[in-house]
Design an enzyme around this catalytic site. Structure first.
Site, short mmCIF file in Angstrom:
data_model
loop_
_atom_site.label_atom_id
_atom_site.label_comp_id
_atom_site.label_asym_id
_atom_site.label_seq_id
_atom_site.Cartn_x
_atom_site.Cartn_y
_atom_site.Cartn_z
N HIS A 43 106.74 -38.84 23.83
CA HIS A 43 108.20 -38.81 24.13
C HIS A 43 108.75 -37.51 24.35
CE1 HIS A 43 107.34 -38.87 19.82
NE2 HIS A 43 108.36 -37.82 19.73
N GLY A 46 109.97 -35.95 27.89
CA GLY A 46 111.33 -36.28 28.40
C GLY A 46 112.35 -36.11 27.50
N HIS A 47 111.99 -36.02 26.37
CA HIS A 47 113.28 -35.82 25.41
C HIS A 47 113.17 -34.96 24.49
CE1 HIS A 47 115.75 -37.49 22.00
NE2 HIS A 47 116.20 -38.35 22.93
N PHE A 48 113.66 -33.61 24.89
CA PHE A 48 114.14 -33.09 25.96
C PHE A 48 113.03 -31.85 26.51
CE2 PHE A 48 117.69 -34.90 23.56
CZ PHE A 48 118.07 -35.87 24.60
N VAL A 53 112.98 -32.90 20.80
CA VAL A 53 113.84 -33.55 19.62
C VAL A 53 113.26 -35.04 19.59
CG1 VAL A 53 115.90 -34.67 18.54
CG2 VAL A 53 115.90 -32.45 20.20
#
Length: 140
Positions: A43, A46-48, A53
């Protein structure tokens, strides 16, 4: 409780097993567990990308899996599948980032038949990251 012992209790597996270690469990009542947050988790791609986070929903899922360890540790619940029935009063107090060790504390406050409620708190170094009330249903 190590990862192999955790996998004997809950059905979750990589890449969705979000509990790494259990400090202690009182079957059907309480659990204190940990999630080691690593930059290698999917994750974070893309986060972020500029500021990784841990998504709030995954913090809540980590708490739910910890709570499932408490519930499924009861002999009569072994082999059952825990499902979300509701998420109430969720509050996020701080970011969870790679390198954090997320402490997962869940107290089972109500159980009636196959439906229950847990009060859950996720902390990083004793600072609250998330508080939530989790409702769950046990299926076979």
């Amino acid at each position: 409780m190590n990862i192999k012992e955790i996998q004997e209790i809950i059905p979750h597996r990589y890449p969705f097993l979000l509990v790494d270690f259990v400090e202690y469990v009182i079957p059907g009542e309480k659990v204190v567990a940990y999630k080691n947050v690593s930059i290698n988790e999917q994750h974070f791609i893309g986060h972020f990308p500029e500021e990784p986070v841990m998504p709030g929903v995954l913090i809540i899922e980590s708490l739910a899996q910890a709570g499932a360890i408490a519930i499924l540790s009861l002999e009569e619940n072994k082999g059952k599948i825990p499902y979300f029935a509701g998420i109430n009063k969720a509050r996020f107090r701080r970011k969870v980032v790679p390198g954090d060790r997320l402490k997962l504390e869940v107290d089972i406050i109500k159980m009636k038949g196959n439906i229950g409620v847990g009060k859950a708190i996720a902390k990083v170094e004793e600072e609250i990251a998330c508080e939530v009330e989790l409702m769950f249903a046990l299926g076979s």
